[in-house]
Design a protein around this motif. Structure first.
Motif, mmCIF file in Angstrom:
data_model
loop_
_atom_site.group_PDB
_atom_site.id
_atom_site.type_symbol
_atom_site.label_atom_id
_atom_site.label_comp_id
_atom_site.label_asym_id
_atom_site.label_seq_id
_atom_site.Cartn_x
_atom_site.Cartn_y
_atom_site.Cartn_z
ATOM 1 N N HIS A 118 49.956 41.745 52.385
ATOM 2 C CA HIS A 118 51.300 41.636 52.939
ATOM 3 C C HIS A 118 51.219 42.023 54.421
ATOM 4 O O HIS A 118 50.139 42.322 54.914
ATOM 5 C CB HIS A 118 52.274 42.479 52.126
ATOM 6 N N ILE A 119 52.343 42.045 55.103
ATOM 7 C CA ILE A 119 52.291 42.180 56.560
ATOM 8 C C ILE A 119 51.506 43.424 56.988
ATOM 9 O O ILE A 119 50.733 43.389 57.933
ATOM 10 C CB ILE A 119 53.723 42.195 57.154
ATOM 11 N N HIS A 120 51.692 44.510 56.260
ATOM 12 C CA HIS A 120 51.073 45.771 56.673
ATOM 13 C C HIS A 120 50.066 46.300 55.661
ATOM 14 O O HIS A 120 49.888 47.504 55.525
ATOM 15 C CB HIS A 120 52.163 46.817 56.941
ATOM 16 N N SER A 121 49.434 45.422 54.919
ATOM 17 C CA SER A 121 48.439 45.914 53.946
ATOM 18 C C SER A 121 47.313 44.911 53.788
ATOM 19 O O SER A 121 47.509 43.707 53.948
ATOM 20 C CB SER A 121 49.098 46.124 52.578
ATOM 21 N N ASN A 122 46.116 45.458 53.474
ATOM 22 C CA ASN A 122 45.072 44.538 53.018
ATOM 23 C C ASN A 122 45.104 44.523 51.485
ATOM 24 O O ASN A 122 45.807 45.316 50.855
ATOM 25 C CB ASN A 122 43.697 44.909 53.601
ATOM 26 N N ARG A 123 44.323 43.622 50.895
ATOM 27 C CA ARG A 123 44.440 43.406 49.444
ATOM 28 C C ARG A 123 43.916 44.614 48.648
ATOM 29 O O ARG A 123 44.389 44.862 47.543
ATOM 30 C CB ARG A 123 43.715 42.116 49.063
ATOM 31 N N LEU A 124 42.984 45.358 49.211
ATOM 32 C CA LEU A 124 42.482 46.544 48.497
ATOM 33 C C LEU A 124 43.555 47.635 48.493
ATOM 34 O O LEU A 124 43.829 48.249 47.451
ATOM 35 C CB LEU A 124 41.182 47.046 49.147
ATOM 36 N N GLU A 125 44.151 47.875 49.655
ATOM 37 C CA GLU A 125 45.224 48.889 49.727
ATOM 38 C C GLU A 125 46.354 48.532 48.756
ATOM 39 O O GLU A 125 46.861 49.381 48.035
ATOM 40 C CB GLU A 125 45.801 48.955 51.148
ATOM 41 N N HIS A 126 46.748 47.255 48.793
ATOM 42 C CA HIS A 126 47.818 46.791 47.901
ATOM 43 C C HIS A 126 47.434 47.012 46.429
ATOM 44 O O HIS A 126 48.238 47.511 45.642
ATOM 45 C CB HIS A 126 48.093 45.312 48.175
#
Ligand SMILES: [Fe+2]
Ligand SMILES: [Fe+2]
Length: 166
Positions: free
Chosen positions: A33-41
């Motif tokens: 999402h705008i302020h995340s990478n897929r691992l963080e998400h």
């Protein structure tokens, strides 16, 4: 991004084998999402779902593990298009296949991953755990898209309040 998951020994023990795999680690290379990478998400969805499942006395292990793997795919969803179906339809199936290459999924975990786009796709979740992850996923997506906006709002609010109380 959910804070403090690293201090939760029980959660870490549950997901550490998956987190250690290159397949999960490389999710950090993809914007989600705008302020995340897929691992963080994925960690946010996993940890929040795990906590809710514990609170409601359902399968926290399935929520934590399948939550971490629910977006295990490697393409930019903003630009990649499929002939077979929409991104919303395709990526849960791709994630499930990829997840099965690194671990054995039980029927609850498979349902969590396949049905996590419920709302955008029609297939109804079969388990309470699947409802938890699909709702947490939506919550995290909104939060990760809005993060600096809500932080700014909070700052403005504090600033106004500080002025009024002088
Ligand atoms: Fe997804
Ligand atoms: Fe997601």
């Amino acid at each position: 991004m959910t804070k403090n998951w690293e201090n939760d020994a029980e959660y870490c023990a549950l997901v550490e084998d998956l987190l250690a795999t290159p397949e999960v680690q490389k999710l950090a290379n993809y914007k989600q999402h705008i302020h995340s990478n897929r691992l963080e998400h994925s960690i946010s969805v996993s940890y929040r779902s795990y906590l809710w499942a514990k609170k409601w006395h359902v399968d926290a292990s399935a929520c934590g593990r399948a939550g971490l793997l629910h977006d295990l795919f490697y393409y930019d969803w903003h630009t990649t298009k499929f002939d077979e179906g929409s991104h919303a339809y395709m990526h849960p199936r791709i994630a499930c296949k990829n997840a099965e290459k690194i671990t054995t999924l039980n029927k609850v975990e498979k349902d969590i991953i396949i049905k996590h786009m419920w709302g955008a796709t029609l297939a109804m979740p079969r388990y309470k755990e699947s409802y938890i992850v699909t709702l947490v996923d939506k919550y995290c997506a909104i939060q990760e898209s809005m993060a600096p906006f809500s932080q700014n709002l909070r700052k403005k609010w504090h600033h106004m309040f500080a002025k009024q109380s002088v």
